[in-house]
Design a protein around this motif. Sequence first.
Motif, PDB file in Angstrom:
ATOM      1  N   UNK A  60       2.258   7.969   2.785  1.00 45.25           N
ATOM      2  CA  UNK A  60       0.788   7.852   4.284  1.00 45.25           C
ATOM      3  C   UNK A  60       1.069   8.322   5.577  1.00 45.25           C
TER       4      UNK A  60
ATOM      5  N   UNK B 274       0.678  -0.731   0.278  1.00 51.54           N
ATOM      6  CA  UNK B 274       0.355   0.287  -0.280  1.00 51.54           C
ATOM      7  C   UNK B 274       0.935   1.488   0.046  1.00 51.54           C
TER       8      UNK B 274
ATOM      9  N   UNK C 269       2.881   1.448  -3.209  1.00 50.69           N
ATOM     10  CA  UNK C 269       1.566   1.822  -4.475  1.00 50.69           C
ATOM     11  C   UNK C 269       1.918   3.430  -4.227  1.00 50.69           C
ATOM     12  N   UNK C 270       1.184   4.074  -2.929  1.00 55.09           N
ATOM     13  CA  UNK C 270       0.899   4.988  -2.618  1.00 55.09           C
ATOM     14  C   UNK C 270       2.672   6.147  -2.964  1.00 55.09           C
ATOM     15  N   UNK C 271       3.208   5.998  -3.313  1.00 52.20           N
ATOM     16  CA  UNK C 271       4.922   6.179  -3.240  1.00 52.20           C
ATOM     17  C   UNK C 271       5.090   6.374  -4.969  1.00 52.20           C
ATOM     18  N   UNK C 272       4.467   5.818  -5.546  1.00 56.61           N
ATOM     19  CA  UNK C 272       4.870   5.521  -6.364  1.00 56.61           C
ATOM     20  C   UNK C 272       4.345   6.341  -7.667  1.00 56.61           C
ATOM     21  N   UNK C 273       3.079   8.003  -6.927  1.00 61.03           N
ATOM     22  CA  UNK C 273       2.461   8.220  -7.027  1.00 61.03           C
ATOM     23  C   UNK C 273       2.970   9.952  -6.381  1.00 61.03           C
ATOM     24  N   UNK C 274       4.215   9.341  -5.327  1.00 60.91           N
ATOM     25  CA  UNK C 274       4.415  10.841  -4.706  1.00 60.91           C
ATOM     26  C   UNK C 274       3.390  10.661  -3.517  1.00 60.91           C
ATOM     27  N   UNK C 275       2.808   9.868  -2.949  1.00 61.00           N
ATOM     28  CA  UNK C 275       1.710  10.095  -1.774  1.00 61.00           C
ATOM     29  C   UNK C 275       2.657   9.444  -0.236  1.00 61.00           C
TER      30      UNK C 275
END
Lengths: 160, 77
Positions: A77, A66, A69-75
Amino acid sequence: MSRIDHYINDIIIRGGAEAQEEGSATTEAHHLLLAIAAIEGTAAHRVLTAEDLGRQTIREALDREFEHSLGAVGVSLASFDLPRPSRDPKALPKLGASGRLAIERAIAACKGKKDMRPAHLLLGVLDTEIGTVPRALALSGVDRIALMARARETLTHESW
Amino acid sequence: MPAEDVPVPKDPADALAAVVALRRLADQLEDAAVEQAMRAGWSWPDVAEALGVTRQAVHKKHAKRLIAAGVVLRRRQ
């Protein structure tokens, strides 16, 4: 109901509880995997635990996927300090698309429902290169193909 | 981070998984934010307007769990 019917029912209920815990409105394949890892006394459970894949380890692998996958678009958690929302204990999540596919693959992996065992369900969850389950396992360095081979092996000499 | 620094996933599998993860994060954020607003005394129409959805939609999605949690809800107007 046959033994496998009871087992599938238990997996769907336990998987639904995992989905609810995660705040998901649907029970997906990764929730079924968590359920398989949580219900003892099956070859599927033994295959997972022999690889150190207990329920908690799988949960951690899913959390890493999770975040990745968020990190792949610069987010990140870590930027969200979310309070834990309340859940309706009576609202049972429905079986989602990936959960349904996993069960269909499990049925396709056996000769007929009479032959179906928990290891077939594990194969159904693992038999895809796409989605959360294979990504989480790969990120944690788990060889999914080898895991499937071990699950298939149990089918030749273990009755349950 | 500045827009020019936001990575664009090159592998379609990563881009699709990012969509799944963002939806999950948005759902979690919505659950937490709606509960926070209702506990703070917001009305259903105000929460609905803030989210850009109908009040029926927000009520249907969140009322049961908030009632089960004992949150005191303002009557629908």
